[in-house]
Design a protein around this motif. Structure first.
Motif, PDB file in Angstrom:
ATOM      1  N   UNK A  55      51.762  32.211  43.527  1.00 12.21           N
ATOM      2  CA  UNK A  55      50.695  32.050  42.535  1.00 12.21           C
ATOM      3  C   UNK A  55      49.534  32.985  42.835  1.00 12.21           C
ATOM      4  N   UNK A  56      49.202  33.112  44.114  1.00 13.46           N
ATOM      5  CA  UNK A  56      48.108  33.999  44.511  1.00 13.46           C
ATOM      6  C   UNK A  56      48.463  35.463  44.226  1.00 13.46           C
ATOM      7  N   UNK A  57      49.716  35.833  44.508  1.00 21.11           N
ATOM      8  CA  UNK A  57      50.132  37.230  44.358  1.00 21.11           C
ATOM      9  C   UNK A  57      50.139  37.673  42.900  1.00 21.11           C
ATOM     10  N   UNK A  58      50.445  36.746  41.983  1.00 26.73           N
ATOM     11  CA  UNK A  58      50.623  37.157  40.593  1.00 26.73           C
ATOM     12  C   UNK A  58      49.312  37.223  39.805  1.00 26.73           C
ATOM     13  N   UNK A  59      48.197  36.814  40.430  1.00 29.12           N
ATOM     14  CA  UNK A  59      46.897  36.949  39.759  1.00 29.12           C
ATOM     15  C   UNK A  59      46.577  38.435  39.578  1.00 29.12           C
ATOM     16  N   UNK A  60      46.102  38.780  38.399  1.00 28.55           N
ATOM     17  CA  UNK A  60      45.783  40.183  38.132  1.00 28.55           C
ATOM     18  C   UNK A  60      44.350  40.325  37.634  1.00 28.55           C
ATOM     19  N   UNK A  61      43.773  41.477  37.883  1.00 30.39           N
ATOM     20  CA  UNK A  61      42.439  41.780  37.381  1.00 30.39           C
ATOM     21  C   UNK A  61      42.553  42.409  35.997  1.00 30.39           C
ATOM     22  N   UNK A  62      41.565  42.133  35.157  1.00 27.07           N
ATOM     23  CA  UNK A  62      41.518  42.718  33.816  1.00 27.07           C
ATOM     24  C   UNK A  62      40.178  43.436  33.689  1.00 27.07           C
ATOM     25  N   UNK A  63      40.141  44.694  34.069  1.00 22.63           N
ATOM     26  CA  UNK A  63      38.861  45.435  34.056  1.00 22.63           C
ATOM     27  C   UNK A  63      38.233  45.452  32.653  1.00 22.63           C
ATOM     28  N   UNK A  64      36.953  45.164  32.613  1.00 18.01           N
ATOM     29  CA  UNK A  64      36.231  45.245  31.349  1.00 18.01           C
ATOM     30  C   UNK A  64      36.411  44.063  30.417  1.00 18.01           C
ATOM     31  N   UNK A  65      37.183  43.054  30.824  1.00 11.41           N
ATOM     32  CA  UNK A  65      37.392  41.890  29.950  1.00 11.41           C
ATOM     33  C   UNK A  65      36.074  41.158  29.730  1.00 11.41           C
ATOM     34  N   UNK A  66      35.788  40.824  28.479  1.00 10.27           N
ATOM     35  CA  UNK A  66      34.574  40.077  28.156  1.00 10.27           C
ATOM     36  C   UNK A  66      34.951  38.743  27.517  1.00 10.27           C
ATOM     37  N   UNK A  67      34.545  37.669  28.161  1.00 14.05           N
ATOM     38  CA  UNK A  67      34.675  36.325  27.602  1.00 14.05           C
ATOM     39  C   UNK A  67      33.259  35.783  27.470  1.00 14.05           C
ATOM     40  N   UNK A  68      32.861  35.448  26.246  1.00 11.03           N
ATOM     41  CA  UNK A  68      31.497  35.005  25.969  1.00 11.03           C
ATOM     42  C   UNK A  68      31.560  33.578  25.431  1.00 11.03           C
ATOM     43  N   UNK A  69      30.852  32.661  26.080  1.00 11.09           N
ATOM     44  CA  UNK A  69      30.864  31.250  25.683  1.00 11.09           C
ATOM     45  C   UNK A  69      29.435  30.776  25.489  1.00 11.09           C
TER      46      UNK A  69
END
Length: 386
Positions: free
Chosen positions: A249-263
Motif C-alpha cells: 500500500x505504501x509503495x503504490x502511493x503516487x505523487x500528482x504534481x500540480x494537483x489542485x483540490x479546493x474545498x
C-alpha cells in the motif's frame, strides 16, 4: 496453513447501488468476478487473497469467505449443521468471536435468535473438542462468523473484515449528516475526473468528498488507516503476509504534481473539522480549504476539471423554500464560473434539482442511508456548444 491458502467462494458486499464501482475495483486488482448482484459480487479467492481485498477496496462493506452451504427449515437445523462443522480448525482455543446474520425465514421473527443458535453450535462444538469455551460478544473486534439464511437455503461464512470496510477509518469528526466514505469514493469513481485536473468541492462539510478525491488521485488505499481485521483472529494467522500487503500500500502511493483540490464551506466549524480529517488521512497538504459562500469558491480557469457539490435536500417546508433559492444559485455559479468543467450535484431531492436550470447529461443512481439519490452530471461548455 490450508485455511488461508484454499481457494473458495467469496462474497464481497457493498451498499446498494455501489456494485458497478466495487466490480470495477475488484477487476482492477486482477480478480475474475463470477456474479454480480444488487449489494455485491462473487468470485473465487483464498483467505490470503481476502487480506489483499480488505486492504485495497474503497467501495466494499464486508469480504465473506464461504465455509458451508446447506438446507435449513428452522433454527434447530442451523444448530445441527453448524455443530458438526470443525470449528476447532478455524477458531483459536482462547479466542473471541462474534456472530452476524442476514435472515429471511418464516420460522424466525428475530435474527438475534438465529445468531444465538449459531453461537451455541460453535461453542458446544469447541467445548467438546478442546475442553475450552471461547469468549463471545457483539463487538466485531475478533473473529466473525456470518450466517446468510433465506427461506430454506443457508450459507455460513468467515467474515474476514469485521467492522465495515465502508468506513475508511481516517474520519475523526464526522460533522452533520456526513456522507459514508465508500459512497463518496463510488460517486467520484462515477465522474469523468481524470485525477490530475482540478477537483472543486464547494459545500464540503466535514471534507469527506475532497479527502476521498485526494486519496483516489494518489492511489492511497483504506488499508493505510486501519490495523485490525477479523482475519487476524483466525487459527494460524501469521503477520507476514499482512505486513507484506500493507507494505505494498505504501509503495503504490503516487505523487500528482500540480494537483489542485479546493474545498470550501460557509461554516467555519465545518472547515476546522475538515482540516482535522484531512490531516488524519495524510492529505491536508493537498487540499486548499477556505471559509466562504459556495459562489465565492475559486475555480481555476483555462483547465477542464470537476466541480462536485452535495447540497442539503430539505426536510421541512421552510427549508425547501430557502433551498430553492440555493439550488438556483448553484446553477448560476456553474454557468458563470465553471465553464469548461464537468459539474456534479449529489442530491436526494430531484424537485429541488430542477431549480438548477441546467439539463443533466447523466443521472447516476445512488442511495444514502434509505434516501433515493442521484449524482447529476452537467457538461459546462466553454462558450457556445457547437
Amino acid at each position: 496453513m490450508a485455511l488461508y491458502t484454499t481457494t473458495g467462494a467469496v462474497t464481497i458486499t457493498c451498499n446498494k447501488r455501489l456494485t458497478p464501482y466495487l466490480e470495477q475495483e475488484v477487476k482492477e486488482l486482477g480478480f475474475t468476478v463470477e456474479e454480480t448482484f444488487v449489494t455485491g459480487v462473487r468470485l473465487q479467492a483464498s483467505i490470503n487473497e481476502c487480506i489483499r481485498l480488505n486492504l485495497q477496496l474503497r467501495c466494499a462493506s464486508q469480504v465473506l469467505y464461504s465455509l458451508k452451504q446447506f438446507e435449513a427449515r428452522d433454527a434447530d437445523d442451523i444448530y445441527r449443521e453448524l455443530k458438526s462443522y470443525p470449528w476447532e480448525t478455524i477458531l483459536p482455543d482462547d479466542g473471541y468471536f462474534s456472530i452476524t446474520s442476514n435472515v429471511l425465514n418464516d420460522t424466525i421473527n428475530n435474527s438475534m435468535f438465529a445468531n444465538l443458535r449459531v453461537k451455541d453450535a460453535v461453542v458446544d462444538r469447541l467445548r467438546e473438542k478442546t475442553g475450552k469455551r471461547p469468549s463471545t460478544g457483539a463487538e466485531l473486534t475478533g473473529a466473525v462468523i456470518h450466517l446468510f439464511w433465506k427461506n430454506e437455503h443457508a450459507e455460513v461464512f468467515i467474515d474476514t473484515s469485521g467492522d465495515s470496510l465502508a468506513r475508511h477509518g481516517y474520519r475523526k469528526i464526522p460533522g452533520r449528516a456526513p456522507m459514508l466514505e465508500a459512497l463518496a469514493a463510488a460517486t467520484i469513481l462515477a465522474t469523468k475526473w481524470d485525477r490530475q485536473s482540478p477537483f472543486i468541492n464547494p459545500m464540503c462539510g466535514s471534507g469527506t468528498v475532497a479527502i476521498e478525491a485526494a486519496l483516489i488521485a494518489t492511489n492511497s488505499r483504506p488499508g493505510l488507516f486501519r490495523d485490525n481485521y477479523a482475519f487476524m483472529h483466525l487459527r494460524g494467522y501469521n503477520d507476514a503476509l499482512y505486513l507484506q500487503e500493507r507494505g505494498e500500500l505504501e509503495k503504490q502511493i503516487k505523487e500528482v504534481p500540480g494537483l489542485r483540490i479546493i474545498a470550501t464551506d460557509l461554516s467555519e466549524a465545518a472547515i476546522v473539522n475538515a482540516r482535522k480529517n484531512a490531516r488524519a488521512a495524510g492529505v491536508d497538504d493537498m487540499i486548499t480549504f477556505k471559509v466562504c459562500d459556495f459562489a465565492a469558491t475559486e475555480v481555476p480557469e483555462g483547465t477542464n476539471g470537476v466541480v462536485y457539490m452535495n447540497p442539503e435536500y430539505g426536510l421541512r417546508l421552510g427549508e425547501l423554500t430557502a433551498l430553492e433559492t440555493t439550488y438556483a444559485r448553484i446553477g448560476d455559479f456553474m454557468k458563470q464560473k465553471c465553464r469548461g468543467y464537468h459539474g456534479y450535484i449529489f442530491t436526494g431531492n430531484l424537485d429541488l434539482a430542477k431549480k438548477i436550470g441546467l439539463k443533466a447529461s447523466r443521472r447516476i443512481e445512488f442511495y444514502t442511508s434509505t434516501i433515493d439519490c442521484r449524482l447529476l452530471e452537467y457538461e459546462l461548455y466553454e462558450g457556445t456548444r457547437r
